[in-house]
Design a protein around this motif. Sequence first.
Motif, mmCIF file in Angstrom:
data_model
loop_
_atom_site.group_PDB
_atom_site.id
_atom_site.type_symbol
_atom_site.label_atom_id
_atom_site.label_comp_id
_atom_site.label_asym_id
_atom_site.label_seq_id
_atom_site.Cartn_x
_atom_site.Cartn_y
_atom_site.Cartn_z
ATOM 1 N N GLY A 251 0.292 -19.165 7.468
ATOM 2 C CA GLY A 251 -0.773 -20.004 6.878
ATOM 3 C C GLY A 251 -0.139 -21.147 5.966
ATOM 4 O O GLY A 251 -0.261 -22.181 5.875
ATOM 5 N N ILE A 252 1.036 -20.496 5.193
ATOM 6 C CA ILE A 252 1.611 -21.259 4.459
ATOM 7 C C ILE A 252 2.752 -22.232 5.048
ATOM 8 O O ILE A 252 2.604 -23.691 4.696
ATOM 9 N N LEU A 253 3.278 -22.048 6.042
ATOM 10 C CA LEU A 253 4.077 -22.781 6.948
ATOM 11 C C LEU A 253 3.079 -23.829 7.551
ATOM 12 O O LEU A 253 3.621 -24.972 7.896
ATOM 13 N N GLY A 254 1.936 -23.458 8.085
ATOM 14 C CA GLY A 254 1.041 -24.333 8.838
ATOM 15 C C GLY A 254 0.467 -25.427 7.802
ATOM 16 O O GLY A 254 0.253 -26.435 8.161
ATOM 17 N N ASN A 255 0.073 -25.058 6.669
ATOM 18 C CA ASN A 255 -0.406 -25.784 5.666
ATOM 19 C C ASN A 255 0.557 -27.091 5.436
ATOM 20 O O ASN A 255 0.334 -28.326 5.298
ATOM 21 N N ILE A 256 1.764 -26.635 5.077
ATOM 22 C CA ILE A 256 2.898 -27.497 4.706
ATOM 23 C C ILE A 256 3.089 -28.482 6.053
ATOM 24 O O ILE A 256 3.311 -29.778 6.048
ATOM 25 N N GLY A 257 3.174 -27.866 7.226
ATOM 26 C CA GLY A 257 3.417 -28.503 8.327
ATOM 27 C C GLY A 257 2.181 -29.675 8.796
ATOM 28 O O GLY A 257 2.687 -30.673 9.015
ATOM 29 N N MET A 258 0.931 -29.213 8.278
ATOM 30 C CA MET A 258 -0.091 -29.975 8.635
ATOM 31 C C MET A 258 -0.007 -31.229 7.555
ATOM 32 O O MET A 258 -0.153 -32.402 7.958
ATOM 33 N N PHE A 259 0.377 -30.919 6.378
ATOM 34 C CA PHE A 259 0.418 -32.080 5.436
ATOM 35 C C PHE A 259 1.343 -33.221 5.781
ATOM 36 O O PHE A 259 1.280 -34.422 5.678
ATOM 37 N N LEU A 260 2.579 -32.749 6.224
ATOM 38 C CA LEU A 260 3.515 -33.649 6.486
ATOM 39 C C LEU A 260 3.454 -34.458 7.936
ATOM 40 O O LEU A 260 3.367 -35.463 8.099
ATOM 41 N N THR A 261 2.541 -33.598 8.897
ATOM 42 C CA THR A 261 2.168 -34.320 10.147
ATOM 43 C C THR A 261 1.391 -35.137 10.080
ATOM 44 O O THR A 261 1.563 -36.458 10.704
ATOM 45 N N TYR A 262 0.169 -35.090 9.131
ATOM 46 C CA TYR A 262 -0.663 -36.145 8.999
ATOM 47 C C TYR A 262 -0.475 -37.067 8.235
ATOM 48 O O TYR A 262 -0.844 -38.401 8.186
ATOM 49 N N GLY A 263 0.333 -36.758 7.078
ATOM 50 C CA GLY A 263 1.029 -37.886 6.183
ATOM 51 C C GLY A 263 1.714 -38.851 6.954
ATOM 52 O O GLY A 263 1.475 -40.025 6.682
ATOM 53 N N ILE A 264 2.587 -38.333 8.041
ATOM 54 C CA ILE A 264 3.497 -39.322 8.510
ATOM 55 C C ILE A 264 2.711 -39.906 9.710
ATOM 56 O O ILE A 264 2.427 -41.134 9.987
ATOM 57 N N GLY A 265 1.923 -38.859 10.681
ATOM 58 C CA GLY A 265 1.373 -39.417 11.847
ATOM 59 C C GLY A 265 0.157 -40.523 11.793
ATOM 60 O O GLY A 265 0.086 -41.378 12.485
ATOM 61 N N PHE A 266 -0.759 -40.169 10.812
ATOM 62 C CA PHE A 266 -1.820 -41.152 10.329
ATOM 63 C C PHE A 266 -1.350 -42.708 10.257
ATOM 64 O O PHE A 266 -1.786 -43.536 10.467
ATOM 65 N N VAL A 267 -0.281 -42.730 9.367
ATOM 66 C CA VAL A 267 0.382 -43.946 9.212
ATOM 67 C C VAL A 267 0.784 -44.663 10.600
ATOM 68 O O VAL A 267 0.661 -45.942 10.729
ATOM 69 N N ASN A 268 1.293 -43.954 11.615
ATOM 70 C CA ASN A 268 1.852 -44.293 12.648
ATOM 71 C C ASN A 268 0.530 -44.568 13.672
ATOM 72 O O ASN A 268 0.514 -45.887 14.105
ATOM 73 N N SER A 269 -0.392 -44.003 13.706
ATOM 74 C CA SER A 269 -1.576 -43.993 14.452
ATOM 75 C C SER A 269 -2.386 -45.430 14.022
ATOM 76 O O SER A 269 -2.920 -46.101 14.871
ATOM 77 N N SER B 150 -1.504 -47.667 12.470
ATOM 78 C CA SER B 150 -0.896 -48.884 12.510
ATOM 79 C C SER B 150 -1.201 -49.778 13.978
ATOM 80 O O SER B 150 -0.883 -50.921 14.019
ATOM 81 N N TYR B 151 -1.880 -49.165 14.948
ATOM 82 C CA TYR B 151 -2.361 -49.606 16.174
ATOM 83 C C TYR B 151 -3.729 -50.285 16.258
ATOM 84 O O TYR B 151 -4.141 -50.770 17.290
ATOM 85 N N GLY B 152 -4.283 -50.489 14.952
ATOM 86 C CA GLY B 152 -5.504 -51.136 15.080
ATOM 87 C C GLY B 152 -6.650 -50.467 14.584
ATOM 88 O O GLY B 152 -6.631 -49.386 14.530
ATOM 89 N N SER B 153 -7.932 -51.276 14.268
ATOM 90 C CA SER B 153 -9.035 -50.519 13.766
ATOM 91 C C SER B 153 -9.785 -49.713 14.732
ATOM 92 O O SER B 153 -10.293 -48.763 14.432
ATOM 93 N N LYS B 154 -9.473 -50.176 16.278
ATOM 94 C CA LYS B 154 -10.265 -49.075 17.185
ATOM 95 C C LYS B 154 -9.852 -47.694 17.212
ATOM 96 O O LYS B 154 -10.478 -46.606 17.384
ATOM 97 N N PRO C 256 6.031 -43.341 18.971
ATOM 98 C CA PRO C 256 5.450 -44.473 18.702
ATOM 99 C C PRO C 256 4.115 -44.783 19.623
ATOM 100 O O PRO C 256 4.213 -45.377 20.765
ATOM 101 N N SER C 257 3.135 -43.932 19.175
ATOM 102 C CA SER C 257 1.930 -43.868 19.851
ATOM 103 C C SER C 257 0.819 -43.719 19.071
ATOM 104 O O SER C 257 0.897 -42.997 18.060
ATOM 105 N N ALA C 258 -0.376 -44.214 19.163
ATOM 106 C CA ALA C 258 -1.666 -43.784 18.393
ATOM 107 C C ALA C 258 -2.054 -42.443 18.674
ATOM 108 O O ALA C 258 -2.709 -41.985 17.703
ATOM 109 N N PHE C 259 -1.493 -41.836 19.820
ATOM 110 C CA PHE C 259 -1.921 -40.494 19.977
ATOM 111 C C PHE C 259 -0.871 -39.478 19.242
ATOM 112 O O PHE C 259 -0.893 -38.354 19.908
ATOM 113 N N CYS C 260 -0.045 -40.047 18.453
ATOM 114 C CA CYS C 260 1.274 -39.076 18.156
ATOM 115 C C CYS C 260 0.915 -37.646 17.484
ATOM 116 O O CYS C 260 1.408 -36.819 17.920
ATOM 117 N N THR C 261 -0.054 -37.754 16.736
ATOM 118 C CA THR C 261 -0.711 -36.273 16.205
ATOM 119 C C THR C 261 -1.161 -35.524 17.058
ATOM 120 O O THR C 261 -1.037 -34.309 16.945
#
Length: 202
Positions: A23-41, A43-47, A171-176
């Motif tokens: 759980g500890i590893l998962g929570n840290i991983g999810m924080f980093l995943t979505y912190g980085i991934g959502f910025v990436n996703s 950036s591809y536009g409002s849709k 480099p994809s909107a589906f990266c996460t």
Amino acid sequence: FKYYKKTKFHFAFKNNIKYTSFGILGNIGMFLTYGIGFVNSFSYGSKYLNAINFEGLTTDTQWDVLTSVDIAAKIDFADKKFNYKSAIKDAYKLLALLIATILIMNITLYWYFKPNLLLLVVLLLIQIIDMIVHPLISIRMSYLQINTDTKKHNIFYGISRIGRIVCSFIPSAFCTHIGQLFTMIYLYIYSKIECKNVKLLK
């Protein structure tokens, strides 16, 4: 004070880390995943922003409820009361209810949020496929965490989370979601191999 009984407290820090390490590893991983991934996703536009947010709105709570499969399995393993057939049956009963609520929410709210239908279908399929596989992975990993040396499994579990973080840079909107599929496949194969000779999980 007639019924007063002296209570002893025992702090098992080592066991606490052992039972919560995933759980500890998962929570840290999810924080980093979505912190980085959502910025990436995003950036591809409002849709993409609209579709991903809508998909999260209708699935995040269900994922939180589905973690009860993991919790119940750990308790049963610890109490030596685990029954595989019963656990799987209950897990998929719960899953059927959760998937039904996801579909109802999507049908009900779609006309209000109006996300891109194709994007939404792809995102929901990934979530539902992962949910279907999740009870199998969760029960196996719970067994490994409770009944075996956790150090080895923490390393391999950590690798799955690192892989998911790395996928956030794709480099994809589906990266996460690519990362989500990677973790699902990786942990399914790993847990299957590690538990192949465990009679309790058959």
